[in-house]
Design a protein around this motif. Structure first.
Motif, PDB file in Angstrom:
ATOM      1  N   TYR A 179     -30.045  10.015 -44.244  1.00  0.00           N
ATOM      2  CA  TYR A 179     -29.563   9.339 -43.130  1.00  0.00           C
ATOM      3  C   TYR A 179     -29.998   7.868 -42.973  1.00  0.00           C
ATOM      4  O   TYR A 179     -31.209   7.905 -42.477  1.00  0.00           O
ATOM      5  N   THR A 187     -28.017   4.170 -38.653  1.00  0.00           N
ATOM      6  CA  THR A 187     -27.274   4.754 -37.309  1.00  0.00           C
ATOM      7  C   THR A 187     -25.713   4.713 -37.341  1.00  0.00           C
ATOM      8  O   THR A 187     -25.408   3.850 -37.821  1.00  0.00           O
ATOM      9  N   SER A 203     -22.285   7.133 -32.026  1.00  0.00           N
ATOM     10  CA  SER A 203     -22.515   8.503 -31.172  1.00  0.00           C
ATOM     11  C   SER A 203     -23.160   9.423 -31.957  1.00  0.00           C
ATOM     12  O   SER A 203     -22.902  10.657 -31.864  1.00  0.00           O
ATOM     13  N   LEU A 204     -24.023   9.089 -33.139  1.00  0.00           N
ATOM     14  CA  LEU A 204     -24.956  10.058 -33.716  1.00  0.00           C
ATOM     15  C   LEU A 204     -26.379   9.637 -33.473  1.00  0.00           C
ATOM     16  O   LEU A 204     -26.524   8.485 -32.950  1.00  0.00           O
ATOM     17  N   PRO A 205     -27.225  10.400 -33.989  1.00  0.00           N
ATOM     18  CA  PRO A 205     -28.772  10.208 -33.503  1.00  0.00           C
ATOM     19  C   PRO A 205     -29.273   8.849 -34.355  1.00  0.00           C
ATOM     20  O   PRO A 205     -28.390   8.556 -35.256  1.00  0.00           O
ATOM     21  N   ALA A 206     -30.246   8.429 -33.920  1.00  0.00           N
ATOM     22  CA  ALA A 206     -30.563   7.371 -34.634  1.00  0.00           C
ATOM     23  C   ALA A 206     -31.112   7.533 -35.984  1.00  0.00           C
ATOM     24  O   ALA A 206     -31.743   8.760 -36.200  1.00  0.00           O
ATOM     25  N   THR A 240     -33.666   7.403 -39.213  1.00  0.00           N
ATOM     26  CA  THR A 240     -34.933   7.016 -39.539  1.00  0.00           C
ATOM     27  C   THR A 240     -35.134   7.397 -41.074  1.00  0.00           C
ATOM     28  O   THR A 240     -36.332   7.817 -41.415  1.00  0.00           O
ATOM     29  N   GLN A 247     -33.968  10.405 -42.243  1.00  0.00           N
ATOM     30  CA  GLN A 247     -34.205  11.921 -42.260  1.00  0.00           C
ATOM     31  C   GLN A 247     -33.285  12.476 -43.368  1.00  0.00           C
ATOM     32  O   GLN A 247     -32.396  11.933 -43.799  1.00  0.00           O
ATOM     33  N   LEU A 301     -26.600  17.834 -37.409  1.00  0.00           N
ATOM     34  CA  LEU A 301     -27.132  17.194 -36.115  1.00  0.00           C
ATOM     35  C   LEU A 301     -28.634  17.892 -35.974  1.00  0.00           C
ATOM     36  O   LEU A 301     -29.525  16.968 -35.808  1.00  0.00           O
ATOM     37  N   ARG A 302     -28.787  18.996 -36.244  1.00  0.00           N
ATOM     38  CA  ARG A 302     -30.076  19.770 -35.875  1.00  0.00           C
ATOM     39  C   ARG A 302     -31.181  18.972 -36.852  1.00  0.00           C
ATOM     40  O   ARG A 302     -32.314  18.750 -36.428  1.00  0.00           O
ATOM     41  N   SER A 307     -32.102  15.550 -36.053  1.00  0.00           N
ATOM     42  CA  SER A 307     -32.881  15.310 -35.024  1.00  0.00           C
ATOM     43  C   SER A 307     -34.049  15.899 -34.878  1.00  0.00           C
ATOM     44  O   SER A 307     -34.801  15.840 -33.739  1.00  0.00           O
TER      45      SER A 307
END
Length: 134
Positions: free
Chosen positions: A86, A89, A92-95, A97, A99, A129-130, A133
């Motif tokens: 990922y 960003t 509406s999704l996590p930032a 970095t 991941q 998402l898990r 995050s």
């Protein structure tokens, strides 16, 4: 499934792994319907092109364990693992970095006259998402 349908599907996923959006677009019909996991249906090749550009900006992904399944003429199902990073960003999704994630995915293609007319893709958004995050 005809050999032609299977070949088109294999070329589509090979182009994805090669990061070759133009090769993917060459397999897509002008009036393609793109059913995105957890999103609105996108209509037309221009919308699909914009989707690919945004995906390339925000994610780096590779397909492994690709299996293509027989269907009636003009229909191909695929199961695979998507491994990705990922990068940028999304609203509406996590930032993002950097991941990493890995998900099982199902994808379904309709093929008419040698072109893909429908792409439908499903994966577990809660699992993604898990993973991004943690």
């Amino acid at each position: 499934m005809s050999d032609t349908d299977l070949t088109i599907a294999r070329h589509y996923f090979d182009a994805f792994n090669a990061g070759d959006a133009e090769a993917m677009l060459n397999l897509i019909s002008e009036d393609v319907q793109h059913f995105v996991n957890q999103g609105d249906v996108r209509h037309g090749k221009d919308a699909f092109r914009a989707f690919l550009a945004e995906m390339d900006r925000a994610y780096s992904e590779h397909i492994s364990d690709l299996t293509l399944f027989d269907g009636p003429p003009g229909r191909v199902a695929a199961e695979f693992t998507i491994d990705g990073t990922y990068k940028a960003t999304q609203p509406s999704l996590p930032a993002a970095t950097g991941q990493r994630y890995s998900l099982p995915v199902g994808s379904f293609l309709s093929i008419t006259s040698g072109q893909i007319t429908r792409v439908t893709t499903y994966y577990n958004l809660a699992d993604w998402l898990r993973q991004v995050s943690e």
